[in-house]
Design a protein around this motif. Structure first.
Motif, PDB file in Angstrom:
ATOM      1  N   HIS A 265     -17.136  37.522  32.796  1.00  0.00           N
ATOM      2  CA  HIS A 265     -15.694  37.446  32.580  1.00  0.00           C
ATOM      3  C   HIS A 265     -15.293  38.504  31.560  1.00  0.00           C
ATOM      4  O   HIS A 265     -15.994  38.706  30.571  1.00  0.00           O
ATOM      5  N   MET A 266     -14.186  39.174  31.815  1.00  0.00           N
ATOM      6  CA  MET A 266     -13.680  40.160  30.858  1.00  0.00           C
ATOM      7  C   MET A 266     -12.678  39.484  29.932  1.00  0.00           C
ATOM      8  O   MET A 266     -11.733  38.835  30.380  1.00  0.00           O
ATOM      9  N   VAL A 267     -12.898  39.657  28.643  1.00  0.00           N
ATOM     10  CA  VAL A 267     -12.030  39.098  27.614  1.00  0.00           C
ATOM     11  C   VAL A 267     -11.327  40.275  26.932  1.00  0.00           C
ATOM     12  O   VAL A 267     -11.964  41.272  26.617  1.00  0.00           O
ATOM     13  N   LEU A 268     -10.042  40.147  26.705  1.00  0.00           N
ATOM     14  CA  LEU A 268      -9.299  41.194  26.022  1.00  0.00           C
ATOM     15  C   LEU A 268      -9.005  40.739  24.598  1.00  0.00           C
ATOM     16  O   LEU A 268      -8.391  39.689  24.386  1.00  0.00           O
ATOM     17  N   LEU A 269      -9.452  41.529  23.629  1.00  0.00           N
ATOM     18  CA  LEU A 269      -9.136  41.293  22.226  1.00  0.00           C
ATOM     19  C   LEU A 269      -8.040  42.274  21.844  1.00  0.00           C
ATOM     20  O   LEU A 269      -8.218  43.491  21.979  1.00  0.00           O
ATOM     21  N   ALA A 270      -6.894  41.769  21.432  1.00  0.00           N
ATOM     22  CA  ALA A 270      -5.755  42.618  21.070  1.00  0.00           C
ATOM     23  C   ALA A 270      -5.483  42.489  19.584  1.00  0.00           C
ATOM     24  O   ALA A 270      -5.570  41.395  19.015  1.00  0.00           O
ATOM     25  N   HIS A 271      -5.174  43.612  18.969  1.00  0.00           N
ATOM     26  CA  HIS A 271      -4.802  43.594  17.548  1.00  0.00           C
ATOM     27  C   HIS A 271      -3.302  43.820  17.448  1.00  0.00           C
ATOM     28  O   HIS A 271      -2.801  44.874  17.807  1.00  0.00           O
ATOM     29  N   LEU A 272      -2.600  42.796  17.020  1.00  0.00           N
ATOM     30  CA  LEU A 272      -1.162  42.900  16.778  1.00  0.00           C
ATOM     31  C   LEU A 272      -1.011  42.853  15.261  1.00  0.00           C
ATOM     32  O   LEU A 272      -1.470  43.747  14.584  1.00  0.00           O
ATOM     33  N   ASN A 273      -0.469  41.803  14.719  1.00  0.00           N
ATOM     34  CA  ASN A 273      -0.484  41.651  13.277  1.00  0.00           C
ATOM     35  C   ASN A 273      -1.823  41.092  12.797  1.00  0.00           C
ATOM     36  O   ASN A 273      -2.147  41.158  11.619  1.00  0.00           O
ATOM     37  N   LYS A 274      -2.588  40.525  13.723  1.00  0.00           N
ATOM     38  CA  LYS A 274      -3.963  40.072  13.508  1.00  0.00           C
ATOM     39  C   LYS A 274      -4.651  40.095  14.865  1.00  0.00           C
ATOM     40  O   LYS A 274      -4.055  40.500  15.858  1.00  0.00           O
ATOM     41  N   ASP A 275      -5.904  39.667  14.935  1.00  0.00           N
ATOM     42  CA  ASP A 275      -6.660  39.724  16.186  1.00  0.00           C
ATOM     43  C   ASP A 275      -6.415  38.482  17.047  1.00  0.00           C
ATOM     44  O   ASP A 275      -6.431  37.356  16.540  1.00  0.00           O
ATOM     45  N   TYR A 276      -6.220  38.740  18.354  1.00  0.00           N
ATOM     46  CA  TYR A 276      -5.969  37.673  19.320  1.00  0.00           C
ATOM     47  C   TYR A 276      -6.814  37.889  20.570  1.00  0.00           C
ATOM     48  O   TYR A 276      -7.013  39.015  20.996  1.00  0.00           O
ATOM     49  N   VAL A 277      -7.230  36.791  21.188  1.00  0.00           N
ATOM     50  CA  VAL A 277      -7.747  36.834  22.549  1.00  0.00           C
ATOM     51  C   VAL A 277      -6.535  36.667  23.451  1.00  0.00           C
ATOM     52  O   VAL A 277      -5.725  35.752  23.259  1.00  0.00           O
ATOM     53  N   VAL A 278      -6.396  37.574  24.414  1.00  0.00           N
ATOM     54  CA  VAL A 278      -5.287  37.542  25.370  1.00  0.00           C
ATOM     55  C   VAL A 278      -5.940  37.446  26.745  1.00  0.00           C
ATOM     56  O   VAL A 278      -6.520  38.402  27.224  1.00  0.00           O
ATOM     57  N   ASP A 279      -5.876  36.265  27.355  1.00  0.00           N
ATOM     58  CA  ASP A 279      -6.695  36.032  28.548  1.00  0.00           C
ATOM     59  C   ASP A 279      -5.952  35.216  29.590  1.00  0.00           C
ATOM     60  O   ASP A 279      -6.288  34.073  29.849  1.00  0.00           O
ATOM     61  N   ILE A 280      -4.948  35.816  30.197  1.00  0.00           N
ATOM     62  CA  ILE A 280      -4.191  35.103  31.223  1.00  0.00           C
ATOM     63  C   ILE A 280      -4.926  35.065  32.551  1.00  0.00           C
ATOM     64  O   ILE A 280      -4.498  34.404  33.481  1.00  0.00           O
ATOM     65  N   GLY A 281      -6.057  35.742  32.651  1.00  0.00           N
ATOM     66  CA  GLY A 281      -6.810  35.801  33.895  1.00  0.00           C
ATOM     67  C   GLY A 281      -7.866  34.720  34.028  1.00  0.00           C
ATOM     68  O   GLY A 281      -8.689  34.770  34.929  1.00  0.00           O
ATOM     69  N   PHE A 282      -7.853  33.733  33.166  1.00  0.00           N
ATOM     70  CA  PHE A 282      -8.878  32.701  33.212  1.00  0.00           C
ATOM     71  C   PHE A 282      -8.352  31.415  33.843  1.00  0.00           C
ATOM     72  O   PHE A 282      -8.544  30.321  33.347  1.00  0.00           O
TER      73      PHE A 282
ATOM     74  N   ASP B 272      -6.557  28.195  34.939  1.00  0.00           N
ATOM     75  CA  ASP B 272      -5.712  27.179  34.309  1.00  0.00           C
ATOM     76  C   ASP B 272      -5.951  27.203  32.805  1.00  0.00           C
ATOM     77  O   ASP B 272      -6.695  26.400  32.264  1.00  0.00           O
ATOM     78  N   SER B 273      -5.310  28.143  32.134  1.00  0.00           N
ATOM     79  CA  SER B 273      -5.643  28.404  30.748  1.00  0.00           C
ATOM     80  C   SER B 273      -4.413  28.759  29.926  1.00  0.00           C
ATOM     81  O   SER B 273      -3.298  28.790  30.426  1.00  0.00           O
ATOM     82  N   VAL B 274      -4.651  29.060  28.662  1.00  0.00           N
ATOM     83  CA  VAL B 274      -3.585  29.386  27.710  1.00  0.00           C
ATOM     84  C   VAL B 274      -2.841  30.648  28.152  1.00  0.00           C
ATOM     85  O   VAL B 274      -3.422  31.575  28.689  1.00  0.00           O
ATOM     86  N   ARG B 275      -1.539  30.653  27.927  1.00  0.00           N
ATOM     87  CA  ARG B 275      -0.702  31.783  28.337  1.00  0.00           C
ATOM     88  C   ARG B 275      -0.228  32.606  27.153  1.00  0.00           C
ATOM     89  O   ARG B 275       0.462  33.600  27.326  1.00  0.00           O
ATOM     90  N   SER B 276      -0.536  32.173  25.972  1.00  0.00           N
ATOM     91  CA  SER B 276      -0.112  32.858  24.758  1.00  0.00           C
ATOM     92  C   SER B 276      -1.319  33.511  24.101  1.00  0.00           C
ATOM     93  O   SER B 276      -2.452  33.083  24.332  1.00  0.00           O
ATOM     94  N   PRO B 277      -1.085  34.523  23.280  1.00  0.00           N
ATOM     95  CA  PRO B 277      -2.211  35.076  22.525  1.00  0.00           C
ATOM     96  C   PRO B 277      -2.864  33.985  21.675  1.00  0.00           C
ATOM     97  O   PRO B 277      -2.186  33.167  21.061  1.00  0.00           O
ATOM     98  N   LEU B 278      -4.185  33.964  21.686  1.00  0.00           N
ATOM     99  CA  LEU B 278      -4.947  32.943  20.967  1.00  0.00           C
ATOM    100  C   LEU B 278      -5.582  33.590  19.742  1.00  0.00           C
ATOM    101  O   LEU B 278      -6.439  34.466  19.880  1.00  0.00           O
ATOM    102  N   PRO B 279      -5.158  33.200  18.539  1.00  0.00           N
ATOM    103  CA  PRO B 279      -5.664  33.855  17.333  1.00  0.00           C
ATOM    104  C   PRO B 279      -7.179  33.714  17.198  1.00  0.00           C
ATOM    105  O   PRO B 279      -7.738  32.629  17.375  1.00  0.00           O
ATOM    106  N   LEU B 280      -7.822  34.806  16.861  1.00  0.00           N
ATOM    107  CA  LEU B 280      -9.266  34.801  16.642  1.00  0.00           C
ATOM    108  C   LEU B 280      -9.616  33.970  15.410  1.00  0.00           C
ATOM    109  O   LEU B 280     -10.751  33.528  15.245  1.00  0.00           O
ATOM    110  N   SER B 281      -8.629  33.697  14.573  1.00  0.00           N
ATOM    111  CA  SER B 281      -8.836  32.964  13.324  1.00  0.00           C
ATOM    112  C   SER B 281      -9.174  31.490  13.535  1.00  0.00           C
ATOM    113  O   SER B 281      -9.555  30.803  12.595  1.00  0.00           O
ATOM    114  N   GLY B 282      -9.009  30.984  14.760  1.00  0.00           N
ATOM    115  CA  GLY B 282      -9.314  29.582  15.019  1.00  0.00           C
ATOM    116  C   GLY B 282      -8.110  28.673  15.058  1.00  0.00           C
ATOM    117  O   GLY B 282      -8.240  27.479  15.334  1.00  0.00           O
TER     118      GLY B 282
END
Length: 182
Positions: A25-42, A44-54
């Motif tokens: 599976h390809m995971v996209l890590l995006a840096h905006l104001n902090k690091d997020y996993v952005v994974d709309i391709g998974f 039935d899953s989250v549609r918003s950026p998911l903070p790497l901070s937990g």
């Protein structure tokens, strides 16, 4: 940090609790104001950026978070299911290239041992959940509730694809190409 995004390798959790090989599976890590996993391709899953901070993120399909293993560099993408946190895939922060995914991509598209080659699988997010066509089943998710119904015929499948997913199997391939390019 001087990156905007990185491709990472995700290893999807199997039903038996083990994890698939690298590049499953390809995971996209995006840096905006902090690091997020952005994974709309998974699926039935989250549609918003998911903070790497937990931090937990809640959307129409439930709650999600990223956790870190205490004894390694592994991170886990987790979904709350019936009150329990389930790891859906694991990954590291090692940057990857598109070429790194090529061999697994070919396998997933061609191997008779891989589930994507056995059935038609289409899915689209809706404001309240998701519509998924998988094999002979139409699955409607509204929030965390799922309704499954059997697709009665190929004619019904074609109609459902057209109406709900915008896929018209009756259009000629040349028409699709023309509409995409001009």
């Amino acid at each position: 940090m001087d990156f905007l995004y990185l491709w990472l390798s995700g290893r999807v959790r199997r039903e038996d609790g083990t994890f698939c090989p690298e590049f499953d599976h390809m995971v996209l890590l995006a840096h905006l104001n902090k690091d997020y996993v952005v994974d709309i391709g998974f699926g039935d899953s989250v549609r918003s950026p998911l903070p790497l901070s937990g931090e937990m993120v809640t959307d129409v399909t439930d709650a999600y978070r990223i956790t870190r293993a205490s004894t390694s560099n592994l991170l886990f993408f987790q979904k709350r299911i019936d009150g329990d946190w389930i790891s859906e895939y694991m990954f590291t922060l090692q940057p990857r290239s598109l070429q790194d995914f090529h061999e697994m991509n070919v396998f997933q598209q061609t191997s008779p041992d891989f589930h994507f080659t056995h059935n038609l699988i289409c899915s689209i997010a809706t404001p309240t959940g998701r519509l998924t066509m998988s094999g002979d089943w139409m699955i409607e998710s509204i929030g965390t509730e799922k309704t499954r119904r059997r697709i009665a015929s190929n004619a019904e499948r074609r109609e459902l694809l057209k109406r709900h997913l915008g896929i018209d199997l009756n259009r000629r391939v040349s028409e699709v190409g023309e509409s995409l390019h001009g």
